[in-house]
Design a protein around this motif. Structure first.
Motif, short mmCIF file in Angstrom:
data_model
loop_
_atom_site.label_atom_id
_atom_site.label_comp_id
_atom_site.label_asym_id
_atom_site.label_seq_id
_atom_site.Cartn_x
_atom_site.Cartn_y
_atom_site.Cartn_z
N ALA A 238 0.89 -1.09 -0.04
CA ALA A 238 -0.10 0.10 0.03
C ALA A 238 0.92 1.32 -0.07
N LEU B 92 1.87 2.14 -3.29
CA LEU B 92 0.63 2.95 -3.92
C LEU B 92 0.48 4.24 -3.89
N PRO C 113 -4.59 5.20 -1.80
CA PRO C 113 -5.04 3.83 -2.00
C PRO C 113 -4.69 3.09 -0.61
N GLY D 238 -7.68 3.45 1.50
CA GLY D 238 -8.80 2.94 0.91
C GLY D 238 -8.52 1.47 1.45
#
Length: 69
Positions: free
Chosen positions: A29, A32, A36, A39
């Protein structure tokens, strides 16, 4: 009953800031980006909430039925 509800609200509000990712998911993560990653964390918490809610409801119904007997 009010104390139980108050404790539940405090626990739920406190868990909004928790990170629910394992170390591998955290590394992925982070690559990213921050959006994101948040999320992914929210998705993990959302998926964990459903079974915990079901268990809590069943436990409360059991507790209430045994208390009334």
């Amino acid at each position: 009953m009010k104390k139980i509800l108050q404790i539940l609200v405090v626990v739920l509000l406190g868990s909004l800031q928790t990170m629910a990712q394992c170390s591998l998911c955290t590394k992925t993560a982070q690559q990213l980006g921050e959006g994101p990653a948040k999320g992914l964390n929210n998705g993990i918490l959302y998926l964990a909430l459903t079974p915990l809610l079901i268990i809590g409801i069943l436990g409360f119904r059991y507790w209430r039925s045994t208390r009334q007997s």
